[in-house]
Design a protein around this motif. Structure first.
Motif, PDB file in Angstrom:
ATOM      1  N   PHE A  94       0.842  -1.202   0.000  1.00 37.04           N
ATOM      2  CA  PHE A  94       0.000   0.000   0.000  1.00 37.04           C
ATOM      3  C   PHE A  94       0.882   1.259   0.000  1.00 37.04           C
ATOM      4  O   PHE A  94       0.690   2.167   0.824  1.00 37.04           O
ATOM      5  N   GLN A  95       1.864   1.271  -0.870  1.00 40.28           N
ATOM      6  CA  GLN A  95       2.748   2.431  -0.962  1.00 40.28           C
ATOM      7  C   GLN A  95       2.888   2.847  -2.416  1.00 40.28           C
ATOM      8  O   GLN A  95       2.688   2.043  -3.324  1.00 40.28           O
ATOM      9  N   ALA A  96       3.254   4.104  -2.626  1.00 39.12           N
ATOM     10  CA  ALA A  96       3.559   4.568  -3.973  1.00 39.12           C
ATOM     11  C   ALA A  96       4.763   5.492  -3.912  1.00 39.12           C
ATOM     12  O   ALA A  96       4.931   6.242  -2.956  1.00 39.12           O
ATOM     13  N   THR A  97       5.596   5.416  -4.946  1.00 36.50           N
ATOM     14  CA  THR A  97       6.725   6.327  -5.083  1.00 36.50           C
ATOM     15  C   THR A  97       6.481   7.175  -6.327  1.00 36.50           C
ATOM     16  O   THR A  97       6.248   6.646  -7.413  1.00 36.50           O
ATOM     17  N   VAL A  98       6.504   8.476  -6.122  1.00 37.02           N
ATOM     18  CA  VAL A  98       6.020   9.394  -7.151  1.00 37.02           C
ATOM     19  C   VAL A  98       6.988  10.558  -7.272  1.00 37.02           C
ATOM     20  O   VAL A  98       7.483  11.062  -6.257  1.00 37.02           O
ATOM     21  N   GLU A  99       7.259  10.992  -8.493  1.00 39.78           N
ATOM     22  CA  GLU A  99       8.000  12.236  -8.666  1.00 39.78           C
ATOM     23  C   GLU A  99       7.058  13.403  -8.373  1.00 39.78           C
ATOM     24  O   GLU A  99       5.836  13.290  -8.501  1.00 39.78           O
ATOM     25  N   THR A 100       7.652  14.528  -8.022  1.00 38.57           N
ATOM     26  CA  THR A 100       6.817  15.606  -7.478  1.00 38.57           C
ATOM     27  C   THR A 100       6.175  16.502  -8.531  1.00 38.57           C
ATOM     28  O   THR A 100       5.353  17.345  -8.194  1.00 38.57           O
ATOM     29  N   GLY A 101       6.514  16.273  -9.812  1.00 37.24           N
ATOM     30  CA  GLY A 101       5.847  17.041 -10.862  1.00 37.24           C
ATOM     31  C   GLY A 101       4.623  16.338 -11.413  1.00 37.24           C
ATOM     32  O   GLY A 101       4.061  16.762 -12.431  1.00 37.24           O
ATOM     33  N   VAL A 102       4.172  15.270 -10.747  1.00 34.23           N
ATOM     34  CA  VAL A 102       2.962  14.563 -11.165  1.00 34.23           C
ATOM     35  C   VAL A 102       1.733  15.359 -10.713  1.00 34.23           C
ATOM     36  O   VAL A 102       1.707  15.897  -9.607  1.00 34.23           O
ATOM     37  N   VAL A 103       0.727  15.429 -11.584  1.00 35.86           N
ATOM     38  CA  VAL A 103      -0.531  16.106 -11.230  1.00 35.86           C
ATOM     39  C   VAL A 103      -1.286  15.249 -10.209  1.00 35.86           C
ATOM     40  O   VAL A 103      -1.396  14.031 -10.377  1.00 35.86           O
ATOM     41  N   THR A 104      -1.781  15.884  -9.172  1.00 36.37           N
ATOM     42  CA  THR A 104      -2.407  15.163  -8.058  1.00 36.37           C
ATOM     43  C   THR A 104      -3.495  14.193  -8.531  1.00 36.37           C
ATOM     44  O   THR A 104      -3.520  13.032  -8.133  1.00 36.37           O
ATOM     45  N   GLN A 105      -4.382  14.677  -9.394  1.00 33.49           N
ATOM     46  CA  GLN A 105      -5.495  13.827  -9.836  1.00 33.49           C
ATOM     47  C   GLN A 105      -4.999  12.632 -10.661  1.00 33.49           C
ATOM     48  O   GLN A 105      -5.555  11.533 -10.566  1.00 33.49           O
ATOM     49  N   VAL A 106      -3.969  12.846 -11.449  1.00 32.96           N
ATOM     50  CA  VAL A 106      -3.392  11.749 -12.243  1.00 32.96           C
ATOM     51  C   VAL A 106      -2.910  10.644 -11.297  1.00 32.96           C
ATOM     52  O   VAL A 106      -3.167   9.460 -11.519  1.00 32.96           O
ATOM     53  N   PHE A 107      -2.244  11.042 -10.234  1.00 32.81           N
ATOM     54  CA  PHE A 107      -1.777  10.053  -9.256  1.00 32.81           C
ATOM     55  C   PHE A 107      -2.955   9.388  -8.553  1.00 32.81           C
ATOM     56  O   PHE A 107      -2.989   8.159  -8.382  1.00 32.81           O
ATOM     57  N   GLN A 108      -3.944  10.184  -8.146  1.00 29.55           N
ATOM     58  CA  GLN A 108      -5.121   9.610  -7.477  1.00 29.55           C
ATOM     59  C   GLN A 108      -5.774   8.537  -8.334  1.00 29.55           C
ATOM     60  O   GLN A 108      -6.135   7.465  -7.846  1.00 29.55           O
ATOM     61  N   GLU A 109      -5.922   8.844  -9.624  1.00 28.24           N
ATOM     62  CA  GLU A 109      -6.612   7.898 -10.505  1.00 28.24           C
ATOM     63  C   GLU A 109      -5.783   6.638 -10.741  1.00 28.24           C
ATOM     64  O   GLU A 109      -6.330   5.537 -10.828  1.00 28.24           O
ATOM     65  N   ALA A 110      -4.473   6.809 -10.808  1.00 25.82           N
ATOM     66  CA  ALA A 110      -3.610   5.636 -10.956  1.00 25.82           C
ATOM     67  C   ALA A 110      -3.717   4.734  -9.721  1.00 25.82           C
ATOM     68  O   ALA A 110      -3.705   3.502  -9.828  1.00 25.82           O
ATOM     69  N   ALA A 111      -3.837   5.345  -8.550  1.00 23.76           N
ATOM     70  CA  ALA A 111      -3.988   4.561  -7.317  1.00 23.76           C
ATOM     71  C   ALA A 111      -5.334   3.844  -7.300  1.00 23.76           C
ATOM     72  O   ALA A 111      -5.412   2.646  -6.994  1.00 23.76           O
ATOM     73  N   ILE A 112      -6.385   4.569  -7.659  1.00 19.38           N
ATOM     74  CA  ILE A 112      -7.729   3.974  -7.652  1.00 19.38           C
ATOM     75  C   ILE A 112      -7.789   2.788  -8.609  1.00 19.38           C
ATOM     76  O   ILE A 112      -8.418   1.766  -8.316  1.00 19.38           O
ATOM     77  N   ALA A 113      -7.092   2.894  -9.741  1.00 16.97           N
ATOM     78  CA  ALA A 113      -7.073   1.783 -10.710  1.00 16.97           C
ATOM     79  C   ALA A 113      -6.516   0.512 -10.071  1.00 16.97           C
ATOM     80  O   ALA A 113      -6.787  -0.593 -10.547  1.00 16.97           O
TER      81      ALA A 113
END
Lengths: 465, 465
Positions: free
Chosen positions: B109-128
């Motif tokens: 239940f973890q994610a590693t993300v660069e900081t220039g990612v758009v918040t909603q894009v990351f949210q949707e990738a997690a929900i998927a």
């Protein structure tokens, strides 16, 4: 001033601050306050002082600063990393008189508490008003809120509810230079300047003495179901942790106990426990909430999740007494091990899915270095306590070989993304290992922060780094 | 080096680091990156640079340090306190190329993300993947994770799920001296040294440039119910917030909108909204979870809790489209106000039970200082955004009188235990007010921390203090 002894004059100054009944130099007091729950370590302070409030603490700190006398703050002395040991002698400052729950604000779901309050006393006061303060370290019946803040304590509920730092809104702190400040505001979110509140939490009494805290509380979930699941394999018990969490159920506790842990604790408590011979470990699982039907469904899902593993039939606690007994067993593992032998307690923490490999690695290392280990802890958080039992080990084996084994263990936890303490802190006894977990530049920044707060280095010296 | 202009030589050095296609000195770029969403402020940098990763950022920082050139980091430029404005010119460093979701680790239940990612894009990738990253500022469709970290952004879900800082395990940071560090470990609890992770979050790009983040995620609650409750009195709407929370239900959103807020936003979006004349405010309430029956019961309890107030019949969103429309209205209040007039946005936050008194006080102050205010926000957190509309105010009224009004407002929020920013930060525009919220000693400690991290003061200068 020579810190080898304090002058009578200095003691007189302390007496002027607190009154004579709160300054102690008798050997019994020095002995009592010279130790905490960490191994068998004792360091005698020169004087024990028990101030009444932040104002008195401020005066003591200013006096200590003037004469460059070390001050070691101490809560209930339940720490396991030696954070409250007065290793540099000087003043042992006990917060035991700061024991008032100042207010429980039902309207705002907030409470303001002095830091010498016992954690369980505060929890029960909150529950009496329908509110819930979840963090509950195993020592909750005796530990102080202040110690919990110093180490950012966790406990079994952390898997669902988070740790101490997640409930803190604001802190009253006496700085190492004597000023009394508040670090934040009494609000649920705060984007106003650097977060001094979170910097103070977990700083183990090296950046200030916390005298009051404003907590946020949540509604108290009145119902729970507790189940104990016996596994034939310890690795499988660890693997089952992830299977349970992938059901979508969020257990309010998800605890692991090796066979020795549960057996020693039950024996220590004189509780009957008849385990089949091939049980290697248990998971203790709790779900909590408002609705018993829903919880039953959750418990059912947990049962389904573990039924693919090689287990014995789970025990569902069917009375308040049985729940309490199960929790008592879990909470007393540490005491039980201690009553058997001197031991070192390591507080390993890894990403949760690494748990099965961690337990294998612990057993490999304990064989290699010839020590007995008893493992238990907050499996839902990836946080495993490893008790290294001294047993018949020689002085050399205990002090040298074991240290090599611990280093090997910590290098492993760090390599898999974990670290060397999840909730006990570095304090005094984990200092030799900190460089395994924290890089040189990070340590340099921490030291600079320490100097900014405590230019004379008087507050809890020789802790963390 | 004179910071009034950068030499060609210096620009050449930047080009060597990133390649020529990522260094911009044309006036269009300087103008575009010289502003964010804060009022109508523009400050032109000397150069805009778009590095690819932490290594390139480190080289840029080392170069800037050598020549003592200011560096202003910028995410998507959606900030409302001017944190990304290059007020001292120099280098504007955009993180827009750090736009990779490196991994979503379903096991942990973890994610590693660069900081220039758009918040909603990351949210949707997690929900998927069935996982949930709750923080969702209104600008989630355009803002970057990095900006959310810089300001510890919140958003409507914070009332149940907490803010950005509550989901961060570990950060990769380029320090103002060029070193690349990780601040913590990839674990749910960590009691190993001072919490550099939490110190970095909310430090508004003044202590380092965050390049990667390890988040913890939670299981995604697939179901929700959304209701909109019209109140005849704004104070009553604020009072109802506490009534709802005292049912024990934990809404996943509990938002307040004044009549103007909802009307302006609906008009801005060309959505039909026919409000009875005497509606003063709305609460937008969402409950989420796994079980629709349970949520219906929760919604019923919410309805009971508000039925004693002077309300119109709540609207229960009965389709995905209707839910989306309601949220669109809520999310676009800021844009709608901006499309009407230049405005200042204040981000007041108080203990929740103080909300009804706060709204009364805001209206008293706006009458006294002769400005129009539009209020809305995260009532469940006690966090009310106050949009001060310029309308026809003269330059003097706008720049001087209003400032006095804001001071009066902030003195009030601080006096009742609140502060001057809940989730937008201090940045550039709230600097004149910081001393209202933070004492002299605390500011001194923050400045010393800043100096420890950034001895030359090159990183995001003239922000916060």
């Amino acid at each position: 001033m020579n810190t080898q002894t304090l002058t009578e004059n200095f003691i007189d100054e302390l007496v002027k601050i607190t009154g004579p009944e709160y300054v102690f130099t008798d050997s019994e007091s020095l002995e009592k306050y010279g130790q905490d729950e960490t191994e068998d370590l004792v360091f005698l302070p020169h004087v024990v002082v028990k101030p009444a409030n932040a104002q008195e603490i401020s005066l003591i700190i200013r006096l200590a600063n003037k004469h460059k006398i070390p001050v070691t703050p101490r809560g209930a002395g339940t720490g396991l990393s030696g954070g409250a040991l007065p290793v540099e002698k000087g003043i042992l400052l006990s917060t035991e008189r700061l024991n008032k729950i100042i207010s429980i604000d039902e309207k705002n779901f907030q409470a303001t508490v002095e830091t010498g309050v016992v954690t369980q006393v505060f929890q029960e006061a909150a529950i009496a008003k329908g509110l819930f303060y979840p963090p509950d370290p195993s020592s909750r019946g005796s530990c102080f809120i202040g110690g919990n803040l110093a180490e950012s304590s966790g406990g079994p509920k952390a898997v669902k509810y988070g740790v101490t730092r997640d409930y803190v809104l604001n802190l009253e702190v006496v700085l190492p230079t004597g000023e009394i400040i508040w670090t934040g505001a009494n609000v649920l979110k705060n984007a106003t300047g650097y977060n001094l509140t979170q910097l103070m939490i977990g700083s183990e009494g090296t950046l200030g003495i916390i005298t009051k805290v404003v907590f946020r509380l949540i509604p108290h979930p009145p119902k729970d179901i507790v189940m104990l699941i016996p596994f034939k394999s310890a690795e499988q018990a660890c693997e089952a942790v992830n299977s349970i969490l992938h059901t979508g159920v969020r257990p309010s506790a998800l605890e692991f106990m090796e066979r020795d842990a549960i057996e020693w604790s039950a024996r220590y408590l004189n509780l009957d426990l008849d385990l089949p011979k091939d049980v290697e470990a248990h998971l203790l699982v709790e779900v909590d909430g408002n609705d018993l039907d829903l919880l039953s469904r959750d418990a059912e899902k947990v049962y389904e999740a573990v039924s693919g593993f090689d287990i014995y039939e789970p025990l569902f606690a069917d009375s308040a007494q049985q729940k309490e007994d199960l929790w008592k067993i879990r909470r007393n593992v540490g005491h039980a091990v201690k009553s058997n032998s001197i031991y070192k307690e390591e507080d390993t923490v890894v990403p949760r899915a690494e748990l099965p490999a961690l337990i294998t690695e612990i057993k490999r290392i304990s064989t290699k270095y010839n020590f007995k280990s008893v493992c238990y802890g907050h499996a839902g958080d990836g946080n495993l306590h490893v008790n290294i039992v001294r047993g018949n080990l020689s002085e050399k084996e205990w002090n040298e070989n074991i240290q090599e084994g611990i280093k090997e263990l910590f290098r492993y936890t760090v390599a898999v993304g974990g670290t060397i303490s999840g909730e006990h802190g570095i304090g005094y006894v984990q200092r030799p290992y900190i460089e395994i977990a924290i890089g040189e530049k990070q340590l340099e920044l921490m030291r600079q922060i320490k100097t900014a707060f405590d230019p004379n280095g008087i507050l809890n010296p020789n802790k963390i780094f």
